[in-house]
Design a protein around this motif. Structure first.
Motif, PDB file in Angstrom:
ATOM      1  N   GLU A  78      -9.425   9.230  17.405  1.00  0.00           N
ATOM      2  CA  GLU A  78      -8.441   9.543  17.086  1.00  0.00           C
ATOM      3  C   GLU A  78      -7.587   8.150  16.214  1.00  0.00           C
ATOM      4  O   GLU A  78      -6.812   8.422  14.681  1.00  0.00           O
ATOM      5  CB  GLU A  78      -7.683   8.817  18.537  1.00  0.00           C
ATOM      6  N   GLU A  79      -8.114   7.520  15.736  1.00  0.00           N
ATOM      7  CA  GLU A  79      -7.603   6.149  14.730  1.00  0.00           C
ATOM      8  C   GLU A  79      -8.364   6.732  13.387  1.00  0.00           C
ATOM      9  O   GLU A  79      -7.643   6.592  12.499  1.00  0.00           O
ATOM     10  CB  GLU A  79      -8.760   4.913  14.544  1.00  0.00           C
ATOM     11  N   GLY A  80      -9.629   7.325  13.242  1.00  0.00           N
ATOM     12  CA  GLY A  80      -9.549   8.481  11.334  1.00  0.00           C
ATOM     13  C   GLY A  80      -8.430   8.920  11.543  1.00  0.00           C
ATOM     14  O   GLY A  80      -8.004   9.250  10.043  1.00  0.00           O
ATOM     15  N   ALA A  81      -8.350  10.089  12.286  1.00  0.00           N
ATOM     16  CA  ALA A  81      -7.075  10.911  12.586  1.00  0.00           C
ATOM     17  C   ALA A  81      -5.740  10.995  11.569  1.00  0.00           C
ATOM     18  O   ALA A  81      -4.743  11.107  11.261  1.00  0.00           O
ATOM     19  CB  ALA A  81      -6.889  11.887  13.322  1.00  0.00           C
ATOM     20  N   ARG A  82      -5.389   9.581  13.291  1.00  0.00           N
ATOM     21  CA  ARG A  82      -4.070   8.716  12.450  1.00  0.00           C
ATOM     22  C   ARG A  82      -3.784   7.976  10.926  1.00  0.00           C
ATOM     23  O   ARG A  82      -3.107   8.394  10.709  1.00  0.00           O
ATOM     24  CB  ARG A  82      -4.008   7.841  13.254  1.00  0.00           C
ATOM     25  N   VAL A  83      -5.442   7.871  10.634  1.00  0.00           N
ATOM     26  CA  VAL A  83      -5.627   7.470   9.319  1.00  0.00           C
ATOM     27  C   VAL A  83      -5.051   8.261   8.322  1.00  0.00           C
ATOM     28  O   VAL A  83      -4.117   8.352   7.299  1.00  0.00           O
ATOM     29  CB  VAL A  83      -6.322   6.746   8.788  1.00  0.00           C
ATOM     30  N   ARG A  84      -5.902   9.837   8.662  1.00  0.00           N
ATOM     31  CA  ARG A  84      -5.545  10.629   7.593  1.00  0.00           C
ATOM     32  C   ARG A  84      -4.283  11.028   7.500  1.00  0.00           C
ATOM     33  O   ARG A  84      -3.399  11.588   6.504  1.00  0.00           O
ATOM     34  CB  ARG A  84      -6.608  11.848   8.337  1.00  0.00           C
ATOM     35  N   GLU A  85      -3.465  10.980   9.267  1.00  0.00           N
ATOM     36  CA  GLU A  85      -2.024  11.630   8.877  1.00  0.00           C
ATOM     37  C   GLU A  85      -1.134  10.750   7.623  1.00  0.00           C
ATOM     38  O   GLU A  85      -0.310  11.693   7.191  1.00  0.00           O
ATOM     39  CB  GLU A  85      -1.726  11.814  10.600  1.00  0.00           C
ATOM     40  N   GLN A  86      -1.100  10.160   8.404  1.00  0.00           N
ATOM     41  CA  GLN A  86      -0.985   8.861   7.442  1.00  0.00           C
ATOM     42  C   GLN A  86      -0.205   9.286   6.411  1.00  0.00           C
ATOM     43  O   GLN A  86       0.337   8.585   4.812  1.00  0.00           O
ATOM     44  CB  GLN A  86      -1.121   7.925   8.019  1.00  0.00           C
ATOM     45  N   TYR A  87      -1.822   9.482   5.556  1.00  0.00           N
ATOM     46  CA  TYR A  87      -2.374   9.751   3.705  1.00  0.00           C
ATOM     47  C   TYR A  87      -1.309  10.279   3.789  1.00  0.00           C
ATOM     48  O   TYR A  87      -0.952  10.244   2.879  1.00  0.00           O
ATOM     49  CB  TYR A  87      -4.425   9.741   3.694  1.00  0.00           C
ATOM     50  N   LEU A  88      -2.002  11.392   4.363  1.00  0.00           N
ATOM     51  CA  LEU A  88      -1.138  13.120   3.986  1.00  0.00           C
ATOM     52  C   LEU A  88       0.132  12.745   3.494  1.00  0.00           C
ATOM     53  O   LEU A  88       1.286  13.091   3.150  1.00  0.00           O
ATOM     54  CB  LEU A  88      -1.375  13.900   5.135  1.00  0.00           C
ATOM     55  N   ARG A 144       1.758  10.296   3.039  1.00  0.00           N
ATOM     56  CA  ARG A 144       2.411   9.353   2.208  1.00  0.00           C
ATOM     57  C   ARG A 144       2.069  10.208   1.136  1.00  0.00           C
ATOM     58  O   ARG A 144       3.288  10.186   0.188  1.00  0.00           O
ATOM     59  CB  ARG A 144       1.283   8.324   1.422  1.00  0.00           C
ATOM     60  N   ILE A 145       0.669  11.076   0.672  1.00  0.00           N
ATOM     61  CA  ILE A 145       1.579  11.777  -0.590  1.00  0.00           C
ATOM     62  C   ILE A 145       2.508  12.903  -0.477  1.00  0.00           C
ATOM     63  O   ILE A 145       2.918  13.565  -1.448  1.00  0.00           O
ATOM     64  CB  ILE A 145       0.233  12.694  -0.621  1.00  0.00           C
ATOM     65  N   VAL A 198      -2.657   5.264  -4.727  1.00  0.00           N
ATOM     66  CA  VAL A 198      -1.258   3.944  -3.619  1.00  0.00           C
ATOM     67  C   VAL A 198      -2.020   4.025  -1.848  1.00  0.00           C
ATOM     68  O   VAL A 198      -1.788   3.373  -1.045  1.00  0.00           O
ATOM     69  CB  VAL A 198      -0.121   3.797  -4.067  1.00  0.00           C
ATOM     70  N   ALA A 199      -1.775   6.095  -2.275  1.00  0.00           N
ATOM     71  CA  ALA A 199      -1.990   6.246  -0.842  1.00  0.00           C
ATOM     72  C   ALA A 199      -3.980   5.996   0.330  1.00  0.00           C
ATOM     73  O   ALA A 199      -3.368   5.317   1.171  1.00  0.00           O
ATOM     74  CB  ALA A 199      -1.789   7.817  -0.656  1.00  0.00           C
ATOM     75  N   ILE A 200      -4.413   5.957  -1.429  1.00  0.00           N
ATOM     76  CA  ILE A 200      -6.007   5.397  -1.007  1.00  0.00           C
ATOM     77  C   ILE A 200      -6.290   4.003   0.192  1.00  0.00           C
ATOM     78  O   ILE A 200      -6.231   3.872   0.515  1.00  0.00           O
ATOM     79  CB  ILE A 200      -6.239   5.902  -1.902  1.00  0.00           C
ATOM     80  N   SER A 201      -5.174   3.839  -1.958  1.00  0.00           N
ATOM     81  CA  SER A 201      -5.146   1.757  -1.313  1.00  0.00           C
ATOM     82  C   SER A 201      -4.441   1.758  -0.055  1.00  0.00           C
ATOM     83  O   SER A 201      -4.758   0.639   0.932  1.00  0.00           O
ATOM     84  CB  SER A 201      -4.576   0.699  -2.109  1.00  0.00           C
ATOM     85  N   LYS A 202      -3.289   2.195   0.894  1.00  0.00           N
ATOM     86  CA  LYS A 202      -2.383   1.681   1.810  1.00  0.00           C
ATOM     87  C   LYS A 202      -4.166   2.126   3.091  1.00  0.00           C
ATOM     88  O   LYS A 202      -4.005   1.171   3.989  1.00  0.00           O
ATOM     89  CB  LYS A 202      -1.499   2.271   1.976  1.00  0.00           C
ATOM     90  N   ALA A 203      -4.712   3.000   2.917  1.00  0.00           N
ATOM     91  CA  ALA A 203      -5.703   4.125   4.013  1.00  0.00           C
ATOM     92  C   ALA A 203      -6.779   3.274   4.028  1.00  0.00           C
ATOM     93  O   ALA A 203      -6.637   2.360   4.993  1.00  0.00           O
ATOM     94  CB  ALA A 203      -5.845   5.371   3.573  1.00  0.00           C
ATOM     95  N   GLN A 204      -6.814   2.533   2.923  1.00  0.00           N
ATOM     96  CA  GLN A 204      -8.345   1.247   2.819  1.00  0.00           C
ATOM     97  C   GLN A 204      -7.874   0.382   4.129  1.00  0.00           C
ATOM     98  O   GLN A 204      -8.778   0.379   4.545  1.00  0.00           O
ATOM     99  CB  GLN A 204      -8.602   1.349   1.576  1.00  0.00           C
ATOM    100  N   ILE A 205      -6.587  -0.520   3.838  1.00  0.00           N
ATOM    101  CA  ILE A 205      -6.081  -1.559   4.054  1.00  0.00           C
ATOM    102  C   ILE A 205      -5.916  -1.552   5.659  1.00  0.00           C
ATOM    103  O   ILE A 205      -6.287  -1.858   7.009  1.00  0.00           O
ATOM    104  CB  ILE A 205      -5.053  -2.370   3.833  1.00  0.00           C
ATOM    105  N   GLU A 206      -5.443   0.002   5.974  1.00  0.00           N
ATOM    106  CA  GLU A 206      -5.770   0.449   6.944  1.00  0.00           C
ATOM    107  C   GLU A 206      -7.065   0.745   7.825  1.00  0.00           C
ATOM    108  O   GLU A 206      -6.539  -0.288   9.739  1.00  0.00           O
ATOM    109  CB  GLU A 206      -4.743   1.263   7.398  1.00  0.00           C
ATOM    110  N   LEU A 207      -7.791   0.897   7.437  1.00  0.00           N
ATOM    111  CA  LEU A 207      -8.945   1.290   8.055  1.00  0.00           C
ATOM    112  C   LEU A 207      -9.753  -0.252   8.073  1.00  0.00           C
ATOM    113  O   LEU A 207     -10.334  -0.395   9.339  1.00  0.00           O
ATOM    114  CB  LEU A 207      -9.998   2.394   7.027  1.00  0.00           C
ATOM    115  N   LEU A 208      -9.325  -0.932   7.395  1.00  0.00           N
ATOM    116  CA  LEU A 208      -9.690  -2.204   7.283  1.00  0.00           C
ATOM    117  C   LEU A 208      -9.953  -3.313   8.635  1.00  0.00           C
ATOM    118  O   LEU A 208     -10.133  -4.214   9.326  1.00  0.00           O
ATOM    119  CB  LEU A 208     -10.314  -3.404   5.742  1.00  0.00           C
TER     120      LEU A 208
END
Length: 126
Positions: free
Chosen positions: A90-100, A102-103, A111-121
């Motif tokens: 669920e967490e992985g899916a949430r980060v993926r959806e937020q990334y998409l 943003r795009i 920038v979208a990858i950078s924000k996703a990295q921060i969220e994942l960490l």
């Protein structure tokens, strides 16, 4: 008094496992995906995993690389969810959806990858 193996500090033994050639390659790959240093990821793994889990990391990573779509592989989600067990699906899916999202909103991919990295960490460290 007897000291049992599970009572000992096994951090050094876990580090030896993670320093092996195949393990190090997997750790380096995910650390680069997350934008952190290899030592930081090693520390996270040592604190969150047992030795048996770490021993099987390369095989699980090989299997996880073949799952997920291109976006998930770009963000390292299959590795984090299936191989490393640091995130839930669920967490992985949430980060993926937020990334998409943003795009779609016009944010650049970097920038979208950078924000996703921060969220994942943040999810991994909590």
């Amino acid at each position: 008094m007897n000291r049992y193996l599970y009572e000992k500090d096994l951090r050094q033994m876990k580090l030896i496992i993670l320093e092996s050639r195949r393990h190090d390659a997997v750790v380096q790959e995910l650390a680069a995906t997350l934008g952190i240093k290899r030592q930081q990821l090693r520390k996270i793994l040592i604190e969150s995993s047992d030795m048996m889990f770490l021993e099987n990391l390369p095989a699980r990573s090989d299997a996880a690389r073949e799952t997920g779509d291109e976006t998930e592989r770009l963000l390292g989600i299959p590795l984090l969810v299936q191989a490393f067990h640091l995130l839930s699906r669920e967490e992985g899916a949430r980060v993926r959806e937020q990334y998409l999202q943003r795009i779609q909103n016009g944010i650049t991919q970097e920038v979208a990858i950078s924000k996703a990295q921060i969220e994942l960490l943040e999810m991994i460290r909590s």
